[in-house]
Write an enzyme that holds these catalytic residues in place. Structure first.
Site, short mmCIF file in Angstrom:
data_model
loop_
_atom_site.label_atom_id
_atom_site.label_comp_id
_atom_site.label_asym_id
_atom_site.label_seq_id
_atom_site.Cartn_x
_atom_site.Cartn_y
_atom_site.Cartn_z
N GLY A 28 0.82 -1.21 0.00
CA GLY A 28 0.00 0.00 0.00
C GLY A 28 0.85 1.26 0.00
CG ASP B 202 -7.52 4.57 7.13
OD1 ASP B 202 -7.03 5.33 7.99
OD2 ASP B 202 -8.26 4.97 6.21
CB VAL C 104 -0.96 -7.80 -1.62
CG1 VAL C 104 -0.71 -8.88 -0.57
CG2 VAL C 104 0.35 -7.12 -2.00
N GLY D 162 -0.41 4.46 0.33
CA GLY D 162 -1.14 5.61 0.87
C GLY D 162 -0.23 6.34 1.84
CG PHE D 163 -1.34 9.93 3.96
CD1 PHE D 163 -0.45 10.97 3.73
CD2 PHE D 163 -2.64 10.06 3.53
CE1 PHE D 163 -0.86 12.12 3.09
CE2 PHE D 163 -3.07 11.21 2.89
CZ PHE D 163 -2.18 12.24 2.67
CD GLU E 170 -14.80 17.71 3.91
OE1 GLU E 170 -13.97 18.31 4.59
OE2 GLU E 170 -14.54 16.61 3.38
#
Ligand SMILES: Cc1cc2nc3c(=O)[nH]c(=O)nc-3n(C[C@H](O)[C@H](O)[C@H](O)COP(=O)(O)OP(=O)(O)OC[C@H]3O[C@@H](n4cnc5c(N)ncnc54)[C@H](O)[C@@H]3O)c2cc1C
Length: 468
Positions: free
Chosen positions: A14, A316, A82, A16-17, A178
């Site tokens: 991954g 996460d 994966v 991501g962050f 939002e």
């Protein structure tokens, strides 16, 4: 044996962050890093709603992982999904985009595969109500939102027109709030003078949530402020409402007193609930790790799986001390895992457990209006919006994306101009994945059972023509 062969192998699942920050933390460590992601880009999810409502292009909220890692000589990027783990043999199993298995041996594994949208056991809703987790989602939502106004413009039947001008959002967390505010701003400002047969500001935006108030995690004061701002924007809030059904023409909602109401809506968007993706279950099965109710992998206070000090779970997908699924947790756990591996390969014995430093949270309500919560400091209105602006500029990945976002925000925030409204009216390709080979008939006639037409929800069964 050369130097590289003797180096320890770190595989990161991954980009991501959590994954990206872990990789960067290892840039000077004597290790070989392989970052595997099923998508070629690192995505800044907090601005997906601006991509779907025409403010930012997809290129401004995402950056190619290969480019982000180009200067890090000890890191390689692999585009693959994966699918499994051989924990005893220390091998990660993955599938290439066109099929074909790959295997990656590791000494350390950092799992950073995030979460996916959850429909709370009703996956059938997904076809009618896209979620908001990926670039693909943002582009589908952009098509549905802007496409709905076009469908309304050419609808003869007033009921059909009003259905296309009704947007329903399920979930009043930051994303739902939002997006709801943005759709009203699109209707009342951006599109105000563009249509001759409809009034875009007639568009209704309905926001449903099972809880008491929107933005509940921000606390009662900011939550009430958000509810007032949404009221002023014209967002119709339906709290204590549980969605009981969604289809191509709207949704059914059960209120607190048990009554079920049907709402006709041309566009339904799902902004509620997340769950760990299937790879979390595969990793848990291979390691004996426990999963929480959302399928996230439970880890010890050093972010590793019990009895597997070589496997870190970050961001996460990690379940630890009820930490929220936010960027800061992802970055900090990614950095922590990277640091710990760096220390271990340097022969030091790392002992410090992971400690989360809460830097607060922010949500955008409308132009010049946001809410920010940092420990005991609660801000709302213009000052909070300025803080929101700085936070997002700071967190966007890459200088080009930061400058690009500023250039797009200027006309959007000053004159309500949204330049990124391009969408395709046909499904791109006849197949689910851009890597699948096109069947021979794809260039000509449609395959039996495939959809080639507009991918707008098929809510209009009635014949439509432009009103005179
Ligand atoms: C719409 C939206 C708005 C948000 N707003 C905010 C906000 O305002 N503030 C905030 O702090 N947080 C916000 N968040 C949450 C924040 O974006 C996440 O907490 C953060 O992105 C988590 O980072 P991560 O690295 O754990 O996972 P992700 O960023 O989700 O990255 C996971 C990566 O793993 C890859 N992956 C998944 N499965 C596999 C697999 N099997 N094989 C290979 N690769 C795989 C994915 O492609 C992805 O690139 C928001 C999230 C969303 C969806």
């Amino acid at each position: 044996m050369n130097d590289q062969d003797s180096q320890r192998r770190v595989v990161i699942i991954g980009g991501g962050f959590a994954g990206l920050f872990a990789a960067r933390m290892l840039r000077r460590a004597p290790v070989r890093v392989t970052l595997i992601d099923r998508r070629p880009h690192h995505l800044f999810q907090p601005l997906l709603y601006q991509c779907s409502t025409g403010i930012l292009s997809e290129g401004k909220i995402a950056a190619p992982l290969r480019d982000l890692l180009r200067k890090q000589k000890n890191a390689d990027f692999v585009l693959a999904e994966v699918t499994g783990l051989d924990a005893d043999g220390r091998r990660v199993l993955a599938t290439r985009p066109l099929g074909g298995q790959l295997e990656f041996g590791y000494d350390y594994l950092i799992v950073a595969a995030g979460v996916q949208q959850s429909y709370f056991g009703h996956d059938e809703y997904a076809q009618w109500a896209p979620g908001m987790k990926t670039i693909e989602h943002a582009l589908v939502i952009r098509r549905r939102v802007f496409g709905a106004f076009e469908m309304a413009d050419t609808a003869v039947d007033p009921d059909e027109r009003s259905r296309w001008l009704t947007f329903a959002l399920v979930g009043a967390g930051p994303t739902g709030v939002e997006l709801a505010g943005q759709i009203r701003e699109v209707a009342t400002k951006t599109l105000r003078d563009e249509y001759r047969h409809i009034k875009p500001d007639d568009a209704r935006v309905l926001l449903f949530d099972g809880g008491d108030a929107p933005l509940a995690p921000f606390g009662p004061q900011l939550s009430a402020k958000a509810a007032r701002t949404l009221d002023k924007l014209g967002v119709e809030q339906h709290m204590h409402s549980i969605v009981t059904g969604i289809d191509g023409t709207g949704l059914s909602v059960r209120a607190q007193d048990g009554t079920v109401t049907r709402h006709q809506a041309g566009t339904v968007l799902w902004t509620a609930g997340v769950a760990a993706p299937p790879v979390a279950t595969a990793i848990a099965a291979a390691t004996g790790a426990k999963q929480d109710r959302a399928g996230r992998i439970m880890v010890g206070d050093d972010c590793t799986i019990p009895d597997h000090p070589e496997i870190f779970v970050t961001g996460d997908m990690m379940s630890l001390n009820k930490l929220p699924g936010v960027c800061e947790v992802a970055m900090q756990t990614g950095i922590y895992a990277g640091q710990r591996i760096k220390h271990e390969v340097a022969g030091k014995v790392p002992t410090k457990p992971f400690r989360y430093h809460d830097l607060g949270s922010a949500a955008y309500l409308s132009r010049g209006n946001a809410v920010v919560s940092v420990r005991r400091v609660h801000l709302s209105g213009f000052l909070a919006w300025v803080v929101w602006l700085f936070i997002h500029i700071g967190f966007l990945t890459g200088i080009r994306n930061r400058l690009g976002a500023l250039v797009s925000w200027w006309p959007a925030f000053v004159w309500d101009i949204r330049r990124e409204r391009t969408y395709t009216t046909e499904r791109v390709g006849l197949i689910g994945s851009a890597y699948d080979e096109l069947p021979p008939s794809a260039t000509g006639t449609a395959l039996p059972g495939s959809t080639t037409g507009a991918e707008l929800p098929t809510a209009s069964a009635e014949p439509s023509s432009r009103p005179g």
